[in-house]
Motif scaffolding. Structure first.
Motif, PDB file in Angstrom:
ATOM      1  N   GLU A 167      -0.734 -15.705 -80.610  1.00  0.00           N
ATOM      2  CA  GLU A 167       0.279 -16.082 -81.593  1.00  0.00           C
ATOM      3  C   GLU A 167       1.258 -17.108 -81.023  1.00  0.00           C
ATOM      4  OE1 GLU A 167       2.179 -16.415 -85.092  1.00  0.00           O
ATOM      5  OE2 GLU A 167       0.316 -15.329 -84.721  1.00  0.00           O
ATOM      6  N   TYR A 170       0.285 -20.687 -81.857  1.00  0.00           N
ATOM      7  CA  TYR A 170       0.564 -21.122 -83.221  1.00  0.00           C
ATOM      8  C   TYR A 170       2.058 -21.281 -83.467  1.00  0.00           C
ATOM      9  CZ  TYR A 170      -4.315 -20.239 -84.337  1.00  0.00           C
ATOM     10  OH  TYR A 170      -5.688 -20.281 -84.371  1.00  0.00           O
ATOM     11  N   GLU A 220       3.227 -16.021 -90.699  1.00  0.00           N
ATOM     12  CA  GLU A 220       2.586 -15.554 -89.471  1.00  0.00           C
ATOM     13  C   GLU A 220       2.783 -14.060 -89.269  1.00  0.00           C
ATOM     14  OE1 GLU A 220       0.626 -17.229 -87.157  1.00  0.00           O
ATOM     15  OE2 GLU A 220       0.576 -18.692 -88.762  1.00  0.00           O
TER      16      GLU A 220
END
Length: 313
Positions: A167, A170, A220
């Protein structure tokens, strides 16, 4: 008796000119919309009918919906989501700053990290972390820590590292886009006032970049909640794996999958509401008038309905 007509005025002398005739606008009928709506409703009815005729024990879903094992798995899913996103946000901010740095070494390291973790599937990363015990027998951090890899890399730590580090790659691109969205004049003005680069970033750039960073970050978070279902492959007992285990022992595997899907829908709906209010909070400096909240919309509709009833009475 004669009436003088002022031809230039378009009517009798001394009267104002007559306005154009009102145009009667006839709305165009969109038959294609009606046909597509009928087809969509027919397909929806066919799907509902198919599931109603299937061999599904719908009564098993409410029986296990608040089961202790399901609630425990849901709690682990939420814990993993929050901690993985915390690692992702902190790591993403650090990587974004490194990527924008004028130092070619730190910029290259950040670029390589983002390239690697964005280029490999998160499922593959989870399995690699889980099987590193085949490569390293021990983890040795010198005088601080030493242990066997199998004891150190628990299913929870595997899931946390696999999701959090992925994560971060991103979030780094999201944070970098937010930082680049702030006008360079803001930074130049802060430097002219004597602010350091770190203080300018903290006081001037980041608060303005939050309007760009928050919306995709909310997406997200929701995506991370759903991605936690992948950690079942590393034997971590989150919601999806618990539902699978209950389905195998209760003889209702499909029903437990529907139950897990219902919980995921419920949790993502709650997160979506939180994302809406967070976006609304950070939009205060950009929008002249904030969009109404769902409660304000309901209140306005109720008041308008009551005023109409009072007018008709």
């Amino acid at each position: 008796m004669t009436v003088d007509i002022d031809k230039t005025a378009g009517g009798p002398a001394g009267t104002p000119p007559a306005g154009p005739e009102a145009i009667k606008a006839i709305p165009v009928r969109h038959y294609g919309r009606y046909i597509s709506a009928v087809i969509a409703l027919a397909l929806l009815a066919a799907v509902v009918y198919a599931f109603s005729q299937g061999k599904i024990n719908w009564g098993a879903i409410p029986d296990y919906f608040f089961d202790d094992r399901i609630l425990s798995g849901m709690g682990k899913t939420l814990l993993l989501t929050v901690l993985a996103m915390l690692i992702g946000v902190v790591g993403g901010i650090l990587l974004a700053v490194m990527r924008l740095s004028k130092n070619p070494v730190t910029s290259s390291i950040a670029w390589f990290y983002i390239w690697f973790f964005r280029g490999t599937p998160v499922l593959v990363q989870l399995v690699v972390w889980f099987n590193l015990g085949l490569v390293f027998e021990y983890i040795n951090l010198g005088p601080f820590y030493r242990d066997e890899w199998s004891d150190f890399m628990t299913p929870f730590l595997t899931a946390l590292l696999g999701l959090g580090l992925n994560e971060a790659a991103y979030m780094a691109e999201i944070c970098r886009a937010g930082l680049l969205a702030v006008d360079e004049g803001q930074t130049e003005a802060a430097h002219a006032l004597g602010m350091s680069h770190a203080k300018t970033l903290r006081r001037i750039v980041v608060p303005q970049a939050m309007r760009v960073i928050v919306p995709p970050t909310g997406n997200e978070v929701i995506n991370m909640l759903k991605t936690t279902s992948l950690v079942s492959v590393v034997q971590y007992s989150e919601l999806f794996r618990v539902a699978q285990d209950i389905g195998q022992t209760s003889g209702a595997p499909a029903e437990m999958l529907f139950l897990a899907a219902a919980w995921y829908l419920l949790l993502t709906s709650v997160f979506s509401v939180g994302q809406y209010y967070l976006e609304r909070y950070y939009a205060r400096g950009a929008s002249r008038q904030l969009p109404p909240t769902p409660w304000q919309k309901v209140k306005a509709n109720v008041l308008s309905l009551s005023s109409r009833k009072g007018a008709t009475a």
